[in-house]
Scaffold this active site. Structure first.
Site, PDB file in Angstrom:
ATOM      1  N   ASP A  21     -11.076  -1.877 -13.511  1.00 21.98           N
ATOM      2  CA  ASP A  21     -10.904  -3.333 -13.553  1.00 21.98           C
ATOM      3  C   ASP A  21     -10.651  -3.763 -14.996  1.00 21.98           C
ATOM      4  OD1 ASP A  21     -11.149  -6.107 -13.373  1.00 21.98           O
ATOM      5  OD2 ASP A  21     -13.344  -6.038 -13.314  1.00 21.98           O
ATOM      6  N   ASP A  29      -7.593  -2.969 -10.641  1.00 25.11           N
ATOM      7  CA  ASP A  29      -6.286  -3.612 -10.608  1.00 25.11           C
ATOM      8  C   ASP A  29      -5.205  -2.669 -11.121  1.00 25.11           C
ATOM      9  OD1 ASP A  29      -6.528  -3.844 -13.532  1.00 25.11           O
ATOM     10  OD2 ASP A  29      -7.894  -5.509 -13.107  1.00 25.11           O
ATOM     11  N   ASP A  98       1.140   3.459   0.307  1.00 27.17           N
ATOM     12  CA  ASP A  98       0.652   3.530   1.682  1.00 27.17           C
ATOM     13  C   ASP A  98       1.571   2.708   2.573  1.00 27.17           C
ATOM     14  OD1 ASP A  98      -1.342   4.364   3.599  1.00 27.17           O
ATOM     15  OD2 ASP A  98      -2.791   4.234   1.965  1.00 27.17           O
ATOM     16  N   ASP A 200       0.058   5.590   7.248  1.00 26.59           N
ATOM     17  CA  ASP A 200      -1.229   5.354   7.881  1.00 26.59           C
ATOM     18  C   ASP A 200      -1.125   5.494   9.395  1.00 26.59           C
ATOM     19  OD1 ASP A 200      -4.015   4.343   7.594  1.00 26.59           O
ATOM     20  OD2 ASP A 200      -3.233   2.673   8.780  1.00 26.59           O
ATOM     21  N   GLU A 256      -0.564  10.443   8.272  1.00 28.73           N
ATOM     22  CA  GLU A 256      -1.944  10.568   8.741  1.00 28.73           C
ATOM     23  C   GLU A 256      -1.889  10.686  10.259  1.00 28.73           C
ATOM     24  OE1 GLU A 256      -6.220   8.225   8.457  1.00 28.73           O
ATOM     25  OE2 GLU A 256      -4.363   7.095   8.735  1.00 28.73           O
ATOM     26  N   HIS A 329     -10.368   8.148   1.043  1.00 21.85           N
ATOM     27  CA  HIS A 329     -11.064   6.854   1.139  1.00 21.85           C
ATOM     28  C   HIS A 329     -11.750   6.651   2.482  1.00 21.85           C
ATOM     29  CE1 HIS A 329      -7.261   6.327   3.126  1.00 21.85           C
ATOM     30  NE2 HIS A 329      -7.699   5.209   3.678  1.00 21.85           N
ATOM     31  N   ASP A 330     -11.413   7.462   3.486  1.00 22.54           N
ATOM     32  CA  ASP A 330     -12.016   7.348   4.823  1.00 22.54           C
ATOM     33  C   ASP A 330     -13.089   8.393   5.079  1.00 22.54           C
ATOM     34  OD1 ASP A 330     -10.565   5.174   5.757  1.00 22.54           O
ATOM     35  OD2 ASP A 330      -8.926   6.412   6.521  1.00 22.54           O
TER      36      ASP A 330
END
Length: 561
Positions: A21, A29, A98, A200, A256, A329-330
């Site tokens: 950040d 960001d 993504d 995705d 994915e 991230h999952d």
């Protein structure tokens, strides 16, 4: 630039809101990613995969897109993104984004217009169905985040399908104008200069048009698989996408593909079929599932892991291409899930990296994996932010499962384990180098000692081991192009394999044991002339012979005939 550049690449996944950040907002960001490009260049990676940075209400952390052509202001501006592209490319780093096109946000203009009536330009952009005679939903499918997969809209007198949150309505890929709109959007980003897409839940875009009910014993949150997983037209749609868009650019694609086996993966990745370059499979992610799916307290078996990874290595040889990953991230942190995150955190993190990076395929590093970051044990449930975690807690409480089981399964499997901010230093006063503000999700208490600054200062850190693994991939063609062969396939503690290319053999031996174990090497591999390339212990013996492996020891030897 050669066409299959992605075969030689190592990909680093950046979760933008947790990376760096620069504004004090508490959310990472784009300028923060730019600031840390030298860090990634030093590590040696070739590609950055960015989780979604598009305009979004962030119901599902950006996987609910309200405008595909705009950057979420919380991350920055389009000019910031163009600057990221330019600076990354200058350093020889490519950027893939993504692609989330199974669904949009319910705040997308397409959906707002689709809700208005049954006969406008966007009325069939989404999947609408009439209620059953009794007014109930068209099928008995559950959604990934809990609750039914159908939501009723009064203005149309119909239900729309959402395989994920109700704020994520599924697009209707059966309609050519929907596909054309998606292809136009993809071209926009390619023309801007991106290098590819991670797609995705791409195996869900084609739905069976007979809309079958799921069996009563199906896991509710995945019961839609019966009508949406690897559907009847998915390969037709992806081939069309390839012809209309992907073939026109020198690009990299990874899909994915949950609920996809190795035979199905060949259909997605065989170059002659002209669909995708590779897919993320989930077979190794399912080894510790329990009766309620992903959220369980079961530990994987190493023999199952070896069987799965070997199957994918062998099945795709010469026909497709593997993606190699431990976490994203999952998924929870790899060292907690597959290693030992207490007594042997560093050793097992290095071992897992060794096992994966020497296989055939394109390796993916999730941010913080190269530091050996662990799952985070929050002290209060209120510290969790993930929509899936809240859905699971509600479901488990309704089932009246034991509180301790709920707490432990969430600690082991919540997606928030991977989403705590990246620790750039060990100072809580400085926001661990991530933010000068309040972070959007709490820091891991581990940041005091597991952080980039500490890893830089320790030449035996996980970071430097990953750096060496990446260097070996770049220097040795056998790592990229060699065939894979399993050795000692019945060993209960040790995963050993070789990679073979011409007169070179790479021998990789990884112990999953927490104690010392004896490992008998096949006699045809024993060589005093073999070269020890890398180990996660500093005093591994140089000659390739029977080994006394220490806890989580990992070794790589090179044999040259």
């Amino acid at each position: 630039m050669e066409k299959d550049w992605w075969k030689k690449s190592v990909v680093y996944q950046v979760y933008p809101q947790s990376f760096k950040d620069t504004t004090g907002s508490g959310m990472g960001d784009i300028k923060g990613i730019i600031e840390k490009l030298p860090y990634l260049a030093d590590l040696g990676i070739d590609v950055i995969w960015l989780n979604p940075i598009y305009q979004s209400p962030l119901v599902d952390n950006g996987y609910d897109i309200s405008d595909y052509f705009k950057i979420n202001p919380e991350y920055g501006t389009m000019d910031d993104f163009k600057s990221l592209l330019e600076k990354a490319h200058f350093l020889g780093i490519k950027i893939i984004m993504d692609l989330v096109v199974n669904h949009t946000s319910d705040q997308h203009e397409w959906f707002k217009k689709s809700c208005e009536s049954r006969d406008n330009e966007y009325s069939d952009f989404y999947i609408w169905k009439d209620p059953k005679e009794d007014g109930s939903a068209p099928t008995n499918w559950g959604s990934t985040f809990g609750g039914p997969a159908w939501e009723y809209v009064e203005s149309r007198g119909q239900y729309y399908l959402h395989l994920f949150a109700k704020e994520q309505p599924d697009l209707n890929w059966e309609k050519p104008k929907v596909r054309e709109a998606i292809y136009d959007m993809m071209k926009f980003w390619f023309e801007l200069g991106i290098d590819g897409f991670r797609m995705d839940v791409i195996s869900l875009i084609s739905k069976r048009q007979d809309w079958p009910d799921a069996p009563e014993d199906a896991v509710y949150t995945k019961s839609y698989y019966i009508g949406a997983s690897n559907g009847p037209r998915v390969h037709e749609f992806l081939h069309e996408m390839n012809q209309e868009v992907l073939s026109k650019y020198n690009t990299m694609t990874v899909g994915e593909t949950a609920n996809t086996n190795s035979d199905q993966a060949i259909l997605y990745t065989d170059p002659e079929r002209e669909e995708l370059d590779m897919v993320f499979h989930f077979d190794h992610m399912h080894l510790d599932y329990g009766p309620y799916g992903k959220f369980s307290d079961i530990r994987f078996k190493m023999s199952d892991l070896r069987d799965v990874l070997t199957e994918w290595q062998c099945k795709l040889e010469g026909r497709g291409w593997n993606s190699l990953y431990w976490s994203n991230h999952d998924q929870p942190r790899a060292v907690t899930r597959f290693g030992n995150d207490t007594n042997y955190r560093v050793e097992s993190a290095k071992m897992l990296g060794t096992l994966l990076h020497m296989m055939k395929g394109t390796p993916y590093i999730y941010q913080g994996e190269e530091l050996g970051m662990r799952n985070v044990r929050f002290t209060s449930f209120d510290q969790y932010k993930d929509i899936e975690t809240y859905g699971v807690k509600k479901e488990f409480e309704e089932k009246q499962l034991a509180e301790e089981y709920i707490k432990e399964s969430i600690f082991l499997k919540s997606r928030d384990n991977a989403r705590t901010p990246m620790p750039w230093n060990g100072s809580e006063m400085s926001g661990f180098g991530f933010t000068t503000g309040t972070p959007w999700i709490d820091f891991s208490p581990d940041n005091v000692w597991i952080n980039v600054e500490n890893c830089f200062a320790d030449k035996n850190s996980v970071y430097y081991h990953y750096k060496e693994l990446i260097r070996l991939r770049k220097e040795l063609p056998v790592v990229v192009d060699g065939t894979y062969e399993l050795i000692n396939q019945t060993d209960s503690d040790v995963y050993g394999y070789i990679r073979i290319l011409a007169k070179q053999k790479l021998v990789v031996i990884c112990s999953f044991a927490e104690n010392k174990v004896n490992y008998t090497l096949p006699i045809e591999l024993k060589r005093s002339s073999a070269k020890l390339l890398l180990s996660n212990y500093h005093d591994t013996k140089k000659e390739l012979d029977d080994l006394e492996l220490r806890p989580y020891e990992a070794v790589i030897y090179l044999i040259e005939e």
